[in-house]
Design a protein around this motif. Structure first.
Motif, PDB file in Angstrom:
ATOM      1  N   THR A 119       0.859  -1.179   0.000  1.00  0.00           N
ATOM      2  CA  THR A 119       0.000   0.000   0.000  1.00  0.00           C
ATOM      3  C   THR A 119       0.897   1.231   0.000  1.00  0.00           C
ATOM      4  N   THR A 120       0.305   2.372  -0.240  1.00  0.00           N
ATOM      5  CA  THR A 120       1.066   3.613  -0.257  1.00  0.00           C
ATOM      6  C   THR A 120       0.381   4.644   0.631  1.00  0.00           C
ATOM      7  N   GLN A 121       1.165   5.609   1.049  1.00  0.00           N
ATOM      8  CA  GLN A 121       0.567   6.717   1.767  1.00  0.00           C
ATOM      9  C   GLN A 121      -0.281   7.526   0.779  1.00  0.00           C
ATOM     10  N   VAL A 122      -1.293   8.220   1.272  1.00  0.00           N
ATOM     11  CA  VAL A 122      -2.085   9.101   0.431  1.00  0.00           C
ATOM     12  C   VAL A 122      -1.317  10.410   0.284  1.00  0.00           C
ATOM     13  N   LEU A 123      -1.057  10.804  -0.951  1.00  0.00           N
ATOM     14  CA  LEU A 123      -0.327  12.047  -1.171  1.00  0.00           C
ATOM     15  C   LEU A 123      -1.117  13.234  -0.619  1.00  0.00           C
ATOM     16  N   PRO A 124      -0.430  14.252  -0.112  1.00  0.00           N
ATOM     17  CA  PRO A 124      -1.137  15.409   0.471  1.00  0.00           C
ATOM     18  C   PRO A 124      -2.172  16.013  -0.469  1.00  0.00           C
ATOM     19  N   GLN A 125      -1.840  16.110  -1.758  1.00  0.00           N
ATOM     20  CA  GLN A 125      -2.784  16.702  -2.703  1.00  0.00           C
ATOM     21  C   GLN A 125      -4.040  15.851  -2.824  1.00  0.00           C
ATOM     22  N   ALA A 126      -3.860  14.502  -2.826  1.00  0.00           N
ATOM     23  CA  ALA A 126      -5.014  13.608  -2.928  1.00  0.00           C
ATOM     24  C   ALA A 126      -5.845  13.661  -1.645  1.00  0.00           C
ATOM     25  N   ALA A 127      -5.169  13.701  -0.497  1.00  0.00           N
ATOM     26  CA  ALA A 127      -5.882  13.782   0.774  1.00  0.00           C
ATOM     27  C   ALA A 127      -6.653  15.086   0.877  1.00  0.00           C
ATOM     28  N   SER A 128      -6.047  16.156   0.408  1.00  0.00           N
ATOM     29  CA  SER A 128      -6.705  17.462   0.432  1.00  0.00           C
ATOM     30  C   SER A 128      -7.951  17.458  -0.446  1.00  0.00           C
ATOM     31  N   ALA A 129      -7.844  16.823  -1.610  1.00  0.00           N
ATOM     32  CA  ALA A 129      -9.000  16.748  -2.511  1.00  0.00           C
ATOM     33  C   ALA A 129     -10.122  15.929  -1.880  1.00  0.00           C
ATOM     34  N   ALA A 130      -9.770  14.828  -1.215  1.00  0.00           N
ATOM     35  CA  ALA A 130     -10.785  14.001  -0.565  1.00  0.00           C
ATOM     36  C   ALA A 130     -11.469  14.781   0.554  1.00  0.00           C
ATOM     37  N   LEU A 131     -10.685  15.489   1.362  1.00  0.00           N
ATOM     38  CA  LEU A 131     -11.249  16.265   2.466  1.00  0.00           C
ATOM     39  C   LEU A 131     -12.139  17.386   1.950  1.00  0.00           C
ATOM     40  N   SER A 132     -11.666  18.080   0.917  1.00  0.00           N
ATOM     41  CA  SER A 132     -12.458  19.164   0.340  1.00  0.00           C
ATOM     42  C   SER A 132     -13.784  18.654  -0.196  1.00  0.00           C
ATOM     43  N   THR A 133     -13.757  17.487  -0.807  1.00  0.00           N
ATOM     44  CA  THR A 133     -14.982  16.892  -1.344  1.00  0.00           C
ATOM     45  C   THR A 133     -15.954  16.547  -0.224  1.00  0.00           C
ATOM     46  N   MET A 134     -15.425  16.024   0.881  1.00  0.00           N
ATOM     47  CA  MET A 134     -16.296  15.695   2.010  1.00  0.00           C
ATOM     48  C   MET A 134     -16.922  16.946   2.613  1.00  0.00           C
ATOM     49  N   GLU A 135     -16.174  18.053   2.569  1.00  0.00           N
ATOM     50  CA  GLU A 135     -16.650  19.278   3.204  1.00  0.00           C
ATOM     51  C   GLU A 135     -17.501  20.138   2.276  1.00  0.00           C
ATOM     52  N   THR A 136     -17.175  20.112   0.964  1.00  0.00           N
ATOM     53  CA  THR A 136     -17.811  21.055   0.033  1.00  0.00           C
ATOM     54  C   THR A 136     -18.661  20.376  -1.031  1.00  0.00           C
ATOM     55  N   PHE A 137     -18.064  19.419  -1.753  1.00  0.00           N
ATOM     56  CA  PHE A 137     -18.779  18.748  -2.840  1.00  0.00           C
ATOM     57  C   PHE A 137     -19.305  17.394  -2.349  1.00  0.00           C
ATOM     58  N   PHE A 138     -20.136  17.462  -1.336  1.00  0.00           N
ATOM     59  CA  PHE A 138     -20.547  16.251  -0.643  1.00  0.00           C
ATOM     60  C   PHE A 138     -21.843  15.652  -1.182  1.00  0.00           C
ATOM     61  N   GLY A 139     -22.345  16.190  -2.259  1.00  0.00           N
ATOM     62  CA  GLY A 139     -23.630  15.736  -2.766  1.00  0.00           C
ATOM     63  C   GLY A 139     -23.606  14.314  -3.283  1.00  0.00           C
ATOM     64  N   ASN A 140     -24.803  13.756  -3.445  1.00  0.00           N
ATOM     65  CA  ASN A 140     -24.953  12.426  -4.032  1.00  0.00           C
ATOM     66  C   ASN A 140     -24.981  12.575  -5.547  1.00  0.00           C
ATOM     67  N   PRO A 141     -24.078  11.927  -6.277  1.00  0.00           N
ATOM     68  CA  PRO A 141     -24.034  12.100  -7.737  1.00  0.00           C
ATOM     69  C   PRO A 141     -25.334  11.715  -8.435  1.00  0.00           C
ATOM     70  N   SER A 142     -26.203  10.972  -7.750  1.00  0.00           N
ATOM     71  CA  SER A 142     -27.472  10.574  -8.352  1.00  0.00           C
ATOM     72  C   SER A 142     -28.552  11.642  -8.165  1.00  0.00           C
ATOM     73  N   SER A 143     -28.263  12.654  -7.335  1.00  0.00           N
ATOM     74  CA  SER A 143     -29.238  13.720  -7.106  1.00  0.00           C
ATOM     75  C   SER A 143     -29.213  14.716  -8.254  1.00  0.00           C
ATOM     76  N   SER A 144     -30.379  15.293  -8.561  1.00  0.00           N
ATOM     77  CA  SER A 144     -30.476  16.195  -9.716  1.00  0.00           C
ATOM     78  C   SER A 144     -30.307  17.653  -9.356  1.00  0.00           C
ATOM     79  N   HIS A 145     -30.173  17.983  -8.082  1.00  0.00           N
ATOM     80  CA  HIS A 145     -29.960  19.383  -7.724  1.00  0.00           C
ATOM     81  C   HIS A 145     -28.501  19.773  -7.962  1.00  0.00           C
ATOM     82  N   VAL A 146     -28.190  21.050  -7.733  1.00  0.00           N
ATOM     83  CA  VAL A 146     -26.868  21.584  -8.071  1.00  0.00           C
ATOM     84  C   VAL A 146     -25.753  20.865  -7.316  1.00  0.00           C
ATOM     85  N   THR A 147     -25.976  20.607  -6.044  1.00  0.00           N
ATOM     86  CA  THR A 147     -24.928  19.921  -5.258  1.00  0.00           C
ATOM     87  C   THR A 147     -24.667  18.525  -5.809  1.00  0.00           C
TER      88      THR A 147
END
Length: 771
Positions: free
Chosen positions: A22-50
């Protein structure tokens, strides 16, 4: 490269060389995952903007994945990882194949002999579930790990599926995909073909669209993305059956809400691979340079190192090697102490065993059993490689200090003697599996005796004797062994060529002493005697060797240090007596004789230790062995003992792939209560105690690399019996620690069983605690 052990005072930074696990999660990848959890947290199956914002991440990552694998067509399905992808591919192929079966024909499922175990185990599972009754066949490989094309051409016409690997996880060996494609399709155009591409991602070019590969699973955590995210490629029009049904996500191909944070992290890794922005990844050319640098460091540190694969047909990020005379566990423990992380073969198995990959390649057994894998990823930097190489050489110095290897540049004995070495005097226990060898060293006279020698230890003994300038005065078997070949004669020829002995190695010029009116032969070892006592039973030539103080008067009681009793008395057992040269009646007499001579409190050093108990005493064994108790107390006669012993020996079960059991266990081993400390509770206990001894139970070369030596007393497991003999205060508080807590627990349990009632260990060891 010339750093000395004494030069280090600060803890060493971590060097991680186990990227294939296994590998460590690169800081950039970890940051993207965290940002997604905090900001782009919508369900991709939902039809609203989020939801639409979330879906954009999914779509972008899918398009990147297609570019990564080199295809414009086909499907990219996001999964939890490669195992799910493998299951999906196999299920899809076999469900479709079942529709075409002819009950009068025989079918096979083919897989490469060096495949990850997830593949053959999945084939077995779905073959049984779907009741296909196909024969599961391993495709052989040659000494370089390359698949046998002639075998494939012959077997694939009757195959329902063929599974191969792009890059092997243990050796880094890659297959010729183009040649495989030609061979498979020339002989079976329609067979389903899966290629495990997990280790290929980011290490070799992929052009799946130019092949006829039907399925290709990938895993994110092998290349700096989080665990729990992966994807698979499915060729256009390839048969497909969803492995997970439900809400219809992934166009109905894989249900379940998408792992959006994982996908966001994966997208960052894809961006680096595609070099869309400034990449953190090293070029393939530099990766080859990195491997060469590590290979040179290994060769400098361990001149006898053997590499287990060809560099000509393997990716540059994997190095698989073995070091003669050292087990994979010893190397792993050594590197762990130097804060270098490596693995023994595949890290997907919790047990350290021989490598089935190297076995399939036809390598010698010792290489398979001693294999170490170093692996890194494309995010490795030059400075990290420099540190790794320096540390490898640094770690090897600790082995020189323990006399496990000799620096060939300082082979001169005088020079070796001047090197700082861990002190070694008294008894050392070596184990190979459940078999034990015993080395007793008298430092004053620089002499040693080796008892029950095992062939795996021949080179180690020679190295140790040379390094420490010791003279071997005898190498002795306690009996003729049935479970292994003694190396006594080989050692004797090189170390004691002129010595005359009997068949077990007992010197012909031994003197005689009288004990209780009977004569016994003995040899001197420094200021001690080693007395030979005939104790037949397990075999007709069995002896026990008693190391004791010299006898001044025939009426004196023996002052025993150790009794090497072979397979007469084992921990939780008695030696078996159902060999052709065994005698239960003789064992009865031998047990009574030995007890009369050494008493019940002397330490026993048998030739087998099946439960990691290290040593015992007759009184300890009597507490759990009623048959032994009856013999010692003269409560039964030889005839009754023989009857019970026959019944006991019938319980011995020998399996074809296991070593021969030389004794039947009386009952399940009892676990004794020992204190288990955490860092906090141990720190508190230390402050409250005035009589606590903190003991590092690791081997000297590991201890030498430890920087925070709060556990200032080092008692390696190989010296535990010596420690027991010299630790007179059974009430003293003793706390053991090791790397993971395993060895420390064994040591604490062993002492508790022998009556030390105030012992404990640090649970989890240094790995989980920074005491």
């Amino acid at each position: 490269m010339n750093k000395r052990l004494s030069d280090t005072h600060q803890p060493l930074n971590l060097i991680y060389l186990d990227a294939n696990a296994t590998t460590q999660v690169l800081p950039q990848a970890a940051s993207a995952a965290l940002s997604t959890m905090e900001t782009f947290f919508g369900n991709p199956s939902s039809s609203h903007v989020t939801g639409l914002q979330a879906k954009q991440i999914v779509d972008k990552t899918r398009q990147q994945a297609k570019r990564i694998v080199g295809t414009d067509e086909g499907k990219i399905i996001f999964t939890s990882g490669a195992t799910e992808g493998i299951q999906t591919a196999i299920l899809s192929a076999l469900v479709n194949a079942k529709k075409t079966l002819n009950c009068n024909e025989n079918y096979s499922l083919l897989y490469g002999a060096t495949e990850h175990k997830a593949v053959p185990e999945s084939l077995k599972h779905w073959n049984e579930v779907l009741e296909l009754n196909a024969e599961i066949v391993a495709i052989p490989v040659n000494e370089k790990g390359q698949l046998d094309m002639e075998f494939i051409a012959k077997e694939v016409p009757n195959a329902l599926m063929i599974c191969t690997m792009a890059v092997n996880n243990e050796t880094g060996v890659y297959q010729d995909i183009s040649l495989l494609d030609q061979t498979i399709r020339a002989n079976n155009p329609k067979v389903a073909w899966m290629v495990d591409c997990v280790q290929a991602l980011g290490k070799t070019d992929l052009s799946l669209g130019q092949t006829t590969i039907d399925y290709a699973p990938f895993s994110g955590h092998k290349l700096y993305a989080p665990k729990g995210i992966g994807f698979m490629y499915v060729k256009e029009n390839a048969p497909f059956t969803p492995f997970i049904a439900g809400g219809g996500q992934e166009s109905g191909l894989r249900s379940g809400t998408e792992n959006l944070p994982g996908l966001a992290a994966l997208s960052v890794i894809f961006t680096m691979l595609l070099d869309e922005n400034e990449s953190n990844f090293t070029s393939v050319e530099n990766l080859h340079s990195f491997r060469q640098q590590i290979v040179l460091a290994l060769t400098q540190a361990f001149p006898e190192v053997v590499f287990n694969h060809s560099f000509e047909n393997s990716v540059p990020t994997t190095i698989n090697f073995a070091i003669p005379g050292l087990s994979s566990k010893e190397i792993m423990d050594l590197f762990d102490s130097a804060n270098i992380r490596v693995s023994s073969g595949s890290a997907c198995s919790s047990k350290i065993t021989r490598s089935f990959v190297l076995d399939a390649m036809g390598l010698p057994a010792w290489q398979s059993e001693s294999a170490i894998r170093m692996s890194f990823g494309p995010a490795m930097t030059q400075s990290e490689i420099d540190s790794a190489c320096s540390r490898i050489v640094f770690a090897a110095q600790a082995l020189e200090r323990s006399c496990l290897i000799i620096d060939k540049n300082t082979i001169d004995t005088t020079t070796i003697e001047n090197k700082a070495k861990a002190e070694l005097n008294g008894l050392v226990q070596f184990k190979v599996g459940a078999s034990c060898s015993w080395l007793y060293i008298d430092q004053k006279t620089k002499s040693a005796v080796f008892i029950d020698p095992l062939p795996e230890l021949t080179d180690r003994l020679h190295t140790l004797l040379t390094c420490r300038g010791l003279e071997l005065i005898a190498v002795i078997d306690t009996h003729s062994h049935a479970d292994h070949i003694s190396c006594r004669q080989n050692i004797a020829q090189s170390q004691l060529a002129e010595q005359q002995t009997n068949s077990l190695g007992w010197p012909a010029d031994a003197k005689l002493t009288t004990i209780n009116g009977h004569e016994y032969p003995y040899i001197t070892l420094g200021d001690k005697w080693l007395i030979n006592i005939a104790t037949p039973g397990h075999t007709n030539d069995s002896i026990s060797l008693v190391l004791c103080e010299p006898i001044k008067d025939s009426s004196d009681k023996l002052r025993v240090h150790y009794t090497f009793c072979g397979d007469l008395i084992l921990m939780n057992s008695l030696g078996r007596t159902n060999f052709s040269n065994s005698s239960a009646a003789a064992m009865y007499s031998s047990l009574q004789l030995l007890t009369a001579l050494i008493g019940t409190k002397s330490l026993l050093c048998p030739s087998h230790d099946y439960n990691n108990e290290f040593t015992s005493r007759i009184e300890t064994e009597m507490a759990r062995n009623s048959l032994l108790t009856q013999v010692i107390n003269d409560e039964i006669n030889a005839e009754e003992f023989s009857r019970q012993k026959i019944a006991m020996d019938k319980k011995i079960m020998n399996k074809p792939d296991r070593e021969i059991m030389c004794g039947a266990l009386i009952a399940a081993c009892q676990e004794f209560m020992v204190r288990e400390y955490t860092s906090a509770s141990l720190a508190k206990a230390v402050k409250a105690s005035t009589n606590m001894k903190l003991i590092d139970i690791r081997e000297p070369h590991e201890y030498a690399l430890q920087h925070d030596k709060k556990f200032t007393f080092n008692v390696p497991l190989t010296r535990l019996v010596h420690f027991v003999k010299n630790q007179q205060q059974k009430e003293q508080e003793l706390v053991f620690v090791c790397r993971s807590g395993s060895r420390s627990q064994l040591a604490a349990q062993a002492l508790a069983r022998l009556g030390f009632n105030n012992v404990g260990h640090l649970k989890g060891g240094y790995a989980l605690h920074q005491y």
